[in-house]
Design a protein around this motif. Structure first.
Motif, PDB file in Angstrom:
ATOM      1  N   SER A 169       0.843  -1.196   0.000  1.00 31.98           N
ATOM      2  CA  SER A 169       0.000   0.000   0.000  1.00 31.98           C
ATOM      3  C   SER A 169       0.880   1.248   0.000  1.00 31.98           C
ATOM      4  O   SER A 169       2.016   1.220   0.471  1.00 31.98           O
ATOM      5  CB  SER A 169      -0.920   0.025   1.229  1.00 31.98           C
ATOM      6  N   PHE A 170       0.334   2.337  -0.525  1.00 30.85           N
ATOM      7  CA  PHE A 170       1.034   3.610  -0.498  1.00 30.85           C
ATOM      8  C   PHE A 170       0.018   4.724  -0.680  1.00 30.85           C
ATOM      9  O   PHE A 170      -1.153   4.471  -1.010  1.00 30.85           O
ATOM     10  CB  PHE A 170       2.112   3.684  -1.593  1.00 30.85           C
ATOM     11  N   HIS A 171       0.463   5.979  -0.481  1.00 33.39           N
ATOM     12  CA  HIS A 171      -0.458   7.098  -0.658  1.00 33.39           C
ATOM     13  C   HIS A 171       0.312   8.347  -1.071  1.00 33.39           C
ATOM     14  O   HIS A 171       1.528   8.452  -0.885  1.00 33.39           O
ATOM     15  CB  HIS A 171      -1.261   7.363   0.616  1.00 33.39           C
ATOM     16  N   SER A 280      -4.725  10.370  -1.852  1.00 31.96           N
ATOM     17  CA  SER A 280      -5.055   9.216  -2.690  1.00 31.96           C
ATOM     18  C   SER A 280      -4.349   7.999  -2.115  1.00 31.96           C
ATOM     19  O   SER A 280      -3.117   7.977  -2.017  1.00 31.96           O
ATOM     20  CB  SER A 280      -4.601   9.455  -4.129  1.00 31.96           C
ATOM     21  N   TRP A 281      -5.122   6.995  -1.706  1.00 33.31           N
ATOM     22  CA  TRP A 281      -4.588   5.767  -1.102  1.00 33.31           C
ATOM     23  C   TRP A 281      -4.719   4.623  -2.104  1.00 33.31           C
ATOM     24  O   TRP A 281      -5.751   4.484  -2.761  1.00 33.31           O
ATOM     25  CB  TRP A 281      -5.362   5.408   0.159  1.00 33.31           C
ATOM     26  N   HIS A 282      -3.690   3.781  -2.194  1.00 37.69           N
ATOM     27  CA  HIS A 282      -3.707   2.622  -3.086  1.00 37.69           C
ATOM     28  C   HIS A 282      -3.291   1.365  -2.325  1.00 37.69           C
ATOM     29  O   HIS A 282      -2.348   1.410  -1.524  1.00 37.69           O
ATOM     30  CB  HIS A 282      -2.716   2.790  -4.246  1.00 37.69           C
ATOM     31  N   THR A 283      -3.959   0.254  -2.591  1.00 37.91           N
ATOM     32  CA  THR A 283      -3.516  -1.064  -2.139  1.00 37.91           C
ATOM     33  C   THR A 283      -3.481  -1.967  -3.364  1.00 37.91           C
ATOM     34  O   THR A 283      -4.470  -2.072  -4.101  1.00 37.91           O
ATOM     35  CB  THR A 283      -4.455  -1.649  -1.069  1.00 37.91           C
ATOM     36  N   VAL A 284      -2.348  -2.612  -3.589  1.00 34.41           N
ATOM     37  CA  VAL A 284      -2.104  -3.378  -4.815  1.00 34.41           C
ATOM     38  C   VAL A 284      -1.630  -4.783  -4.460  1.00 34.41           C
ATOM     39  O   VAL A 284      -0.845  -4.965  -3.526  1.00 34.41           O
ATOM     40  CB  VAL A 284      -1.032  -2.677  -5.686  1.00 34.41           C
ATOM     41  N   THR A 285      -2.104  -5.765  -5.208  1.00 35.13           N
ATOM     42  CA  THR A 285      -1.552  -7.113  -5.161  1.00 35.13           C
ATOM     43  C   THR A 285      -1.001  -7.436  -6.540  1.00 35.13           C
ATOM     44  O   THR A 285      -1.724  -7.345  -7.540  1.00 35.13           O
ATOM     45  CB  THR A 285      -2.612  -8.153  -4.758  1.00 35.13           C
ATOM     46  N   LEU A 286       0.286  -7.789  -6.594  1.00 32.77           N
ATOM     47  CA  LEU A 286       0.945  -8.069  -7.861  1.00 32.77           C
ATOM     48  C   LEU A 286       0.666  -9.495  -8.329  1.00 32.77           C
ATOM     49  O   LEU A 286       0.411 -10.400  -7.527  1.00 32.77           O
ATOM     50  CB  LEU A 286       2.454  -7.877  -7.729  1.00 32.77           C
ATOM     51  N   ASP A 287       0.752  -9.678  -9.637  1.00 28.75           N
ATOM     52  CA  ASP A 287       0.618 -10.986 -10.275  1.00 28.75           C
ATOM     53  C   ASP A 287       1.994 -11.384 -10.803  1.00 28.75           C
ATOM     54  O   ASP A 287       2.485 -10.768 -11.758  1.00 28.75           O
ATOM     55  CB  ASP A 287      -0.391 -10.910 -11.414  1.00 28.75           C
TER      56      ASP A 287
END
Length: 347
Positions: A169-171, A280-287
């Motif tokens: 996560s990051f913002h 702006s907040w982001h949460t990401v799961t990579l493939d």
């Protein structure tokens, strides 16, 4: 003697059971089921979860409001859950259901099986007025969502320690010396983004109106990346004007990801008088497979994290900058016909 009034006979509640075997420890699987903050990232149908009442750490009652897709539509309902970490069970019952559901409940049960776990997901439900057509729709939604959720739970739990490298996560934030309503209006009016934001090439917006207010947005967007390429994403956003917050979930994500959720927030800036911090907040799961296909066989997850962070951060920072300019120009009295007065009644 007065006639005895006839009462409609209600059919028995329909019940379903879906199961999956997971190559992970039961306690680890239980934690994924119990931690609803992870649900939008783990479970495909779940868009957003609000915890209205948290359960004690040792277990007990929890009250939730859930937004999720069912048969192509976004539904929301309020559920009460009872968490039992010792037994590794979570029972649930909808307190306020959304038509055509009259009532729904069930349970998650996680038990040891061999070196892994067996997960059971039970549902019982009734349709409004016991309507057979509605029951068929509910059955389809329960089957589709239960299968998707158990598949996602299995995949996520079996990542084990590797998930920490794939999930981050990051913002990005900006201070705005303007009106919070103008900032929120800029973020809310995504239909105007193609003419307001240089990185948005196209955006189609459809809204679900509840009680006269558009609170759920369906977005199909073409975005320009910093390298000049264009990618398409589809998202669902839920708007909370009273909190000056927009949450979203991408349903179609770029190749390097399996999941992307986020939110926009407008909050009073600390140590200031009347300024706002917009984040702006982001949460990401990579493939991993998508990373190799996009960046080459020698690409590392660190490479992918940096690339995704740069791409998403560049676009969200651009949006934040334009929102700041918009709100501060209006605060300075600059005319803008697409300003706050052009926003929806919710803002």
């Amino acid at each position: 003697m007065a006639p005895i009034a006839a009462h409609p006979v209600r059919s028995a509640a329909r019940t379903t059971l879906h199961t999956v075997t997971v190559a992970a420890a039961p306690d680890a699987v239980y934690r994924l089921v119990a931690d609803v903050s992870e649900w939008p990232q783990v479970f495909g149908p779940t868009v957003h979860v609000d915890v209205l009442q948290e359960a004690p750490e040792e277990g007990g009652e929890q009250l939730l409001r859930i937004w999720a897709t069912a048969n192509g539509q976004v539904r929301n309902w309020t559920s009460r859950r009872v968490l039992d970490p010792a037994a590794r069970t979570v029972t649930f019952r909808q307190v306020v259901s959304a038509a055509p559901v009259a009532s729904m409940g069930g349970a998650w049960r996680i038990a040891p099986e061999g070196d892994g776990s067996r997960v059971e997901l039970l549902h019982d439900y009734r349709a409004v007025d016991d309507d057979p057509a509605a029951e068929a729709l509910i059955e389809q939604a329960v089957d589709r969502n239960s299968t998707a959720e158990l598949d996602a739970l299995k995949k996520t739990a079996e990542l084990g320690a590797d998930r920490a490298a794939l999930h981050f996560s990051f913002h990005d934030s900006v201070r705005v010396d303007g009106d919070a309503a103008d900032v929120f209006a800029f973020l809310d009016r995504a239909d105007l983004w193609p003419e307001r934001l240089p990185h948005v090439a196209r955006l189609d917006l459809r809204e679900d109106v509840v009680d006269g207010q558009p609170v759920v947005q369906h977005m199909d967007m073409d975005t320009r990346s910093p390298d000049g390429s264009t990618h398409n994403t589809t998202s669902i956003r839920v708007s909370f004007p009273d909190r000056r917050t927009l949450v979203y979930k991408q349903l179609r994500v770029p190749a390097a990801m399996t999941g992307h959720t986020g939110r926009w927030t407008v909050e009073p800036a600390a140590g200031t008088d009347g300024a706002w911090e917009v984040t702006s907040w982001h949460t990401v799961t990579l493939d991993p497979e998508g990373v190799r296909a996009l960046l080459g066989p020698d690409a590392t997850l660190a490479d992918a994290r940096a690339k995704v962070r740069h791409a998403l951060g560049a676009n969200s920072s651009t949006t934040l900058r334009h929102a700041k300019e918009f709100a501060e120009a209006r605060a300075a009295g600059a005319p803008d016909g697409a300003g706050a007065e052009g926003a929806r009644a919710t803002t």
